[in-house]
Design a protein around this motif. Structure first.
Motif, PDB file in Angstrom:
ATOM      1  N   VAL A 136       0.842  -1.196   0.000  1.00 47.79           N
ATOM      2  CA  VAL A 136       0.000   0.000   0.000  1.00 47.79           C
ATOM      3  C   VAL A 136       0.875   1.242   0.000  1.00 47.79           C
ATOM      4  CG1 VAL A 136      -1.879   1.214   1.161  1.00 47.79           C
ATOM      5  CG2 VAL A 136      -1.683  -1.280   1.410  1.00 47.79           C
ATOM      6  N   PHE A 137       0.614   2.146  -0.927  1.00 48.90           N
ATOM      7  CA  PHE A 137       1.149   3.503  -0.857  1.00 48.90           C
ATOM      8  C   PHE A 137       0.275   4.396  -1.736  1.00 48.90           C
ATOM      9  CE2 PHE A 137       3.405   2.084  -4.682  1.00 48.90           C
ATOM     10  CZ  PHE A 137       3.409   3.214  -5.485  1.00 48.90           C
ATOM     11  N   SER A 138       0.298   5.684  -1.461  1.00 47.49           N
ATOM     12  CA  SER A 138      -0.531   6.663  -2.182  1.00 47.49           C
ATOM     13  C   SER A 138      -2.011   6.285  -2.166  1.00 47.49           C
ATOM     14  CB  SER A 138      -0.039   6.835  -3.627  1.00 47.49           C
ATOM     15  OG  SER A 138       1.226   7.450  -3.644  1.00 47.49           O
ATOM     16  N   LYS A 139      -2.505   5.824  -1.009  1.00 47.44           N
ATOM     17  CA  LYS A 139      -3.914   5.478  -0.832  1.00 47.44           C
ATOM     18  C   LYS A 139      -4.382   4.447  -1.852  1.00 47.44           C
ATOM     19  CE  LYS A 139      -5.147   9.937   1.236  1.00 47.44           C
ATOM     20  NZ  LYS A 139      -6.068  11.095   1.212  1.00 47.44           N
ATOM     21  N   THR A 140      -3.455   3.594  -2.256  1.00 47.94           N
ATOM     22  CA  THR A 140      -3.717   2.593  -3.284  1.00 47.94           C
ATOM     23  C   THR A 140      -3.106   1.270  -2.881  1.00 47.94           C
ATOM     24  OG1 THR A 140      -3.689   4.332  -4.993  1.00 47.94           O
ATOM     25  CG2 THR A 140      -3.381   2.054  -5.750  1.00 47.94           C
ATOM     26  N   VAL A 141      -3.826   0.179  -3.141  1.00 45.21           N
ATOM     27  CA  VAL A 141      -3.319  -1.167  -2.881  1.00 45.21           C
ATOM     28  C   VAL A 141      -2.789  -1.732  -4.200  1.00 45.21           C
ATOM     29  CG1 VAL A 141      -3.849  -3.476  -2.019  1.00 45.21           C
ATOM     30  CG2 VAL A 141      -5.033  -1.485  -1.056  1.00 45.21           C
ATOM     31  N   TRP A 142      -1.550  -2.176  -4.178  1.00 45.49           N
ATOM     32  CA  TRP A 142      -0.841  -2.613  -5.389  1.00 45.49           C
ATOM     33  C   TRP A 142      -0.438  -4.074  -5.293  1.00 45.49           C
ATOM     34  CZ3 TRP A 142       0.289   1.446  -8.899  1.00 45.49           C
ATOM     35  CH2 TRP A 142       0.165   2.737  -8.396  1.00 45.49           C
ATOM     36  N   LYS A 143      -0.340  -4.691  -6.452  1.00 45.96           N
ATOM     37  CA  LYS A 143       0.324  -5.982  -6.569  1.00 45.96           C
ATOM     38  C   LYS A 143       1.384  -5.823  -7.658  1.00 45.96           C
ATOM     39  CE  LYS A 143      -2.049  -9.830  -6.126  1.00 45.96           C
ATOM     40  NZ  LYS A 143      -2.912 -11.010  -6.435  1.00 45.96           N
ATOM     41  N   LEU A 144       2.610  -6.251  -7.355  1.00 43.95           N
ATOM     42  CA  LEU A 144       3.732  -6.082  -8.286  1.00 43.95           C
ATOM     43  C   LEU A 144       4.424  -7.409  -8.552  1.00 43.95           C
ATOM     44  CD1 LEU A 144       5.508  -2.979  -6.643  1.00 43.95           C
ATOM     45  CD2 LEU A 144       3.707  -2.944  -8.380  1.00 43.95           C
ATOM     46  N   ARG A 145       4.971  -7.539  -9.749  1.00 42.49           N
ATOM     47  CA  ARG A 145       5.854  -8.657 -10.069  1.00 42.49           C
ATOM     48  C   ARG A 145       6.760  -8.214 -11.202  1.00 42.49           C
ATOM     49  NH1 ARG A 145       1.100 -12.414 -12.762  1.00 42.49           N
ATOM     50  NH2 ARG A 145       1.080 -11.437 -14.833  1.00 42.49           N
ATOM     51  N   GLN A 146       7.912  -8.879 -11.312  1.00 45.62           N
ATOM     52  CA  GLN A 146       8.873  -8.556 -12.358  1.00 45.62           C
ATOM     53  C   GLN A 146       8.981  -9.692 -13.351  1.00 45.62           C
ATOM     54  OE1 GLN A 146      12.225  -7.410  -9.707  1.00 45.62           O
ATOM     55  NE2 GLN A 146      12.393  -5.602 -11.003  1.00 45.62           N
ATOM     56  N   LYS A 147       8.992  -9.330 -14.626  1.00 49.21           N
ATOM     57  CA  LYS A 147       9.218 -10.298 -15.691  1.00 49.21           C
ATOM     58  C   LYS A 147      10.031  -9.631 -16.781  1.00 49.21           C
ATOM     59  CE  LYS A 147       5.352 -13.510 -15.168  1.00 49.21           C
ATOM     60  NZ  LYS A 147       4.258 -14.229 -15.882  1.00 49.21           N
ATOM     61  N   GLU A 148      11.173 -10.215 -17.031  1.00 45.96           N
ATOM     62  CA  GLU A 148      12.054  -9.738 -18.087  1.00 45.96           C
ATOM     63  C   GLU A 148      12.310  -8.243 -17.939  1.00 45.96           C
ATOM     64  OE1 GLU A 148       9.934 -11.120 -21.494  1.00 45.96           O
ATOM     65  OE2 GLU A 148      10.696 -13.173 -21.294  1.00 45.96           O
ATOM     66  N   ASP A 149      11.951  -7.441 -18.934  1.00 44.56           N
ATOM     67  CA  ASP A 149      12.269  -6.021 -18.903  1.00 44.56           C
ATOM     68  C   ASP A 149      11.098  -5.166 -18.440  1.00 44.56           C
ATOM     69  OD1 ASP A 149      14.889  -6.311 -19.709  1.00 44.56           O
ATOM     70  OD2 ASP A 149      14.381  -6.266 -21.829  1.00 44.56           O
ATOM     71  N   TYR A 150      10.150  -5.768 -17.717  1.00 45.12           N
ATOM     72  CA  TYR A 150       8.969  -5.020 -17.303  1.00 45.12           C
ATOM     73  C   TYR A 150       8.667  -5.219 -15.824  1.00 45.12           C
ATOM     74  CZ  TYR A 150       7.924  -4.337 -22.255  1.00 45.12           C
ATOM     75  OH  TYR A 150       7.987  -3.975 -23.573  1.00 45.12           O
ATOM     76  N   LEU A 151       8.131  -4.160 -15.223  1.00 47.14           N
ATOM     77  CA  LEU A 151       7.507  -4.239 -13.914  1.00 47.14           C
ATOM     78  C   LEU A 151       6.009  -4.350 -14.162  1.00 47.14           C
ATOM     79  CD1 LEU A 151       7.554  -3.996 -10.790  1.00 47.14           C
ATOM     80  CD2 LEU A 151       7.369  -1.506 -11.103  1.00 47.14           C
ATOM     81  N   HIS A 152       5.420  -5.470 -13.779  1.00 54.70           N
ATOM     82  CA  HIS A 152       3.985  -5.683 -13.951  1.00 54.70           C
ATOM     83  C   HIS A 152       3.269  -5.248 -12.675  1.00 54.70           C
ATOM     84  CE1 HIS A 152       4.138  -8.354 -17.644  1.00 54.70           C
ATOM     85  NE2 HIS A 152       5.413  -8.226 -17.302  1.00 54.70           N
ATOM     86  N   TYR A 153       2.103  -4.601 -12.834  1.00 55.79           N
ATOM     87  CA  TYR A 153       1.383  -4.139 -11.652  1.00 55.79           C
ATOM     88  C   TYR A 153      -0.129  -4.258 -11.843  1.00 55.79           C
ATOM     89  CZ  TYR A 153       0.625   0.246 -14.271  1.00 55.79           C
ATOM     90  OH  TYR A 153       0.268   1.180 -15.214  1.00 55.79           O
ATOM     91  N   GLU A 154      -0.798  -4.525 -10.731  1.00 55.19           N
ATOM     92  CA  GLU A 154      -2.251  -4.493 -10.641  1.00 55.19           C
ATOM     93  C   GLU A 154      -2.636  -3.454  -9.590  1.00 55.19           C
ATOM     94  OE1 GLU A 154      -4.535  -8.701 -11.573  1.00 55.19           O
ATOM     95  OE2 GLU A 154      -3.847  -8.283  -9.552  1.00 55.19           O
ATOM     96  N   VAL A 155      -3.674  -2.710  -9.853  1.00 53.22           N
ATOM     97  CA  VAL A 155      -4.239  -1.815  -8.853  1.00 53.22           C
ATOM     98  C   VAL A 155      -5.435  -2.541  -8.248  1.00 53.22           C
ATOM     99  CG1 VAL A 155      -5.345   0.414  -8.433  1.00 53.22           C
ATOM    100  CG2 VAL A 155      -3.451   0.246 -10.058  1.00 53.22           C
ATOM    101  N   ILE A 156      -5.260  -3.011  -7.007  1.00 53.52           N
ATOM    102  CA  ILE A 156      -6.305  -3.779  -6.342  1.00 53.52           C
ATOM    103  C   ILE A 156      -7.441  -2.870  -5.891  1.00 53.52           C
ATOM    104  CG2 ILE A 156      -6.793  -5.384  -4.441  1.00 53.52           C
ATOM    105  CD1 ILE A 156      -4.866  -6.467  -6.568  1.00 53.52           C
ATOM    106  N   GLY A 157      -7.103  -1.693  -5.420  1.00 54.55           N
ATOM    107  CA  GLY A 157      -8.085  -0.711  -4.975  1.00 54.55           C
ATOM    108  C   GLY A 157      -7.406   0.611  -4.737  1.00 54.55           C
ATOM    109  N   SER A 158      -8.171   1.709  -4.813  1.00 53.07           N
ATOM    110  CA  SER A 158      -7.568   3.022  -4.655  1.00 53.07           C
ATOM    111  C   SER A 158      -8.611   4.024  -4.183  1.00 53.07           C
ATOM    112  CB  SER A 158      -6.949   3.492  -5.975  1.00 53.07           C
ATOM    113  OG  SER A 158      -6.372   4.777  -5.827  1.00 53.07           O
TER     114      SER A 158
END
Length: 332
Positions: A39-61
């Protein structure tokens, strides 16, 4: 929910060392999926790394003034895509505008110890945190270990922060504003919740921050010179040199700040300042000497450079399954 991606070479950002190295206390790692939830910036995040990208989901904000991803105006003109907002938040949070590889090269040329650890501890970034959360989290950190700090931080959020969302049976809250923590009854409430002497520091500091102007006060600290901002922070109850330096470094943009704790002292005494070996405690004079030594060595980004050495010194990243190299290089 949808995964989005942000171009970011994994040599430029290593999640495990960055999110699990004692900078922030609101991230959890799912080892089975190698995903991070936080959680940061009043937002719940899910992160993962694959190759040359940072993948993210916004669970709630709670950032409700932005349109949902993919919505359009009635006239057919696309609105400002909220994906751009979340992408910008991530870029700012991880300071992705900084070409870290160039700094690693510079620091390696200056320092043999850095050169020896940077291959394993690559991509360690200095988070750009929100000052309110950073300040009160590090008041909680005094004489504490990370799991208990995380517990205290979550208690602050649960009891005083806005609800963001519920996800997989857990309710997530934003970090509370200083105004919420400034109320007179907060001290006694926090004592009942197990904060001990920190309860007074939190309530009194919150009240002082509100009186000083809140967000405007923090904005002014960012514009000050490092030592001036540090001195202002130390006027608050419960904030000494180390906590002030943590705040300067992690949320006010003063990247030359160096919080000197036991780890930093031991690194300095063992590898750089041998005359300090065997001391029972870090005196004010030693604190200044250690900080000035590393500022002369690394320059404006001293605190960031030393964070890499700090991670390398943490036992949980040594000789175990949770090391920077084994967890991250698989994804490169």
């Amino acid at each position: 929910m949808t995964w989005y991606k942000l171009m970011c070479n994994c040599q430029e950002l290593q999640l495990i060392g960055t999110l699990n190295g004692g900078q922030s206390f609101r991230w959890t790692h799912n080892k089975d999926t190698d995903e991070w939830l936080g959680v940061f910036s009043k937002t719940v995040w899910k992160l993962r790394q694959k190759e040359d990208y940072l993948h993210y989901e916004v669970i709630g904000s709670l950032l409700n003034d932005t349109p949902k991803i993919g919505t359009k105006r009635k006239n057919g003109v696309a609105k400002v895509d909220s994906e751009d907002l979340y992408k910008k938040l991530l870029q700012d949070y991880f300071r992705l505008d900084v070409n870290l590889s160039e700094y690693y090269k510079e620091w390696s040329e200056k320092d043999e110890l850095f050169r020896s650890v940077c291959k394993q501890f690559y991509g360690i970034r200095m988070l750009n945190q929100e000052p309110v959360e950073n300040l009160f989290s590090f008041i909680c950190s005094q004489n504490n270990h990370i799991s208990r700090i995380s517990s205290l931080v979550e208690k602050l959020c649960t009891h005083y922060g806005e609800v963001i969302c519920e996800y997989e049976g857990i309710t997530y809250h934003a970090f509370p504003e200083a105004e919420k923590l400034s109320q007179p009854q907060v001290e006694s409430e926090l004592r009942k919740l197990g904060f001990g002497y920190r309860a007074k520091f939190i309530q009194k500091s919150a009240a002082a921050i509100v009186d000083a102007g809140g967000e405007n006060w923090f904005a002014a600290l960012k514009e000050m010179k490092y030592k001036e901002a540090r001195a202002e922070l130390m006027k608050l109850q419960g904030i000494g040199p180390k906590v002030a330096d943590c705040i300067c470094l992690m949320s006010l943009g003063h990247l030359s700040a160096l919080p000197v704790d036991t780890h930093v002292y031991q690194i300095a005494a063992q590898h750089y300042l041998p005359h300090l070996r065997g001391k029972k405690s870090v005196t004010e004079k030693m604190y200044v000497e250690i900080g000035d030594h590393f500022r002369a060595l690394y320059g404006d980004y001293t605190g960031w450079a030393h964070t890499v050495l700090f991670c390398a010194d943490l036992k949980k990243f040594q000789n175990g399954t949770e090391t920077a190299s084994t967890k991250s290089k698989k994804k490169c």
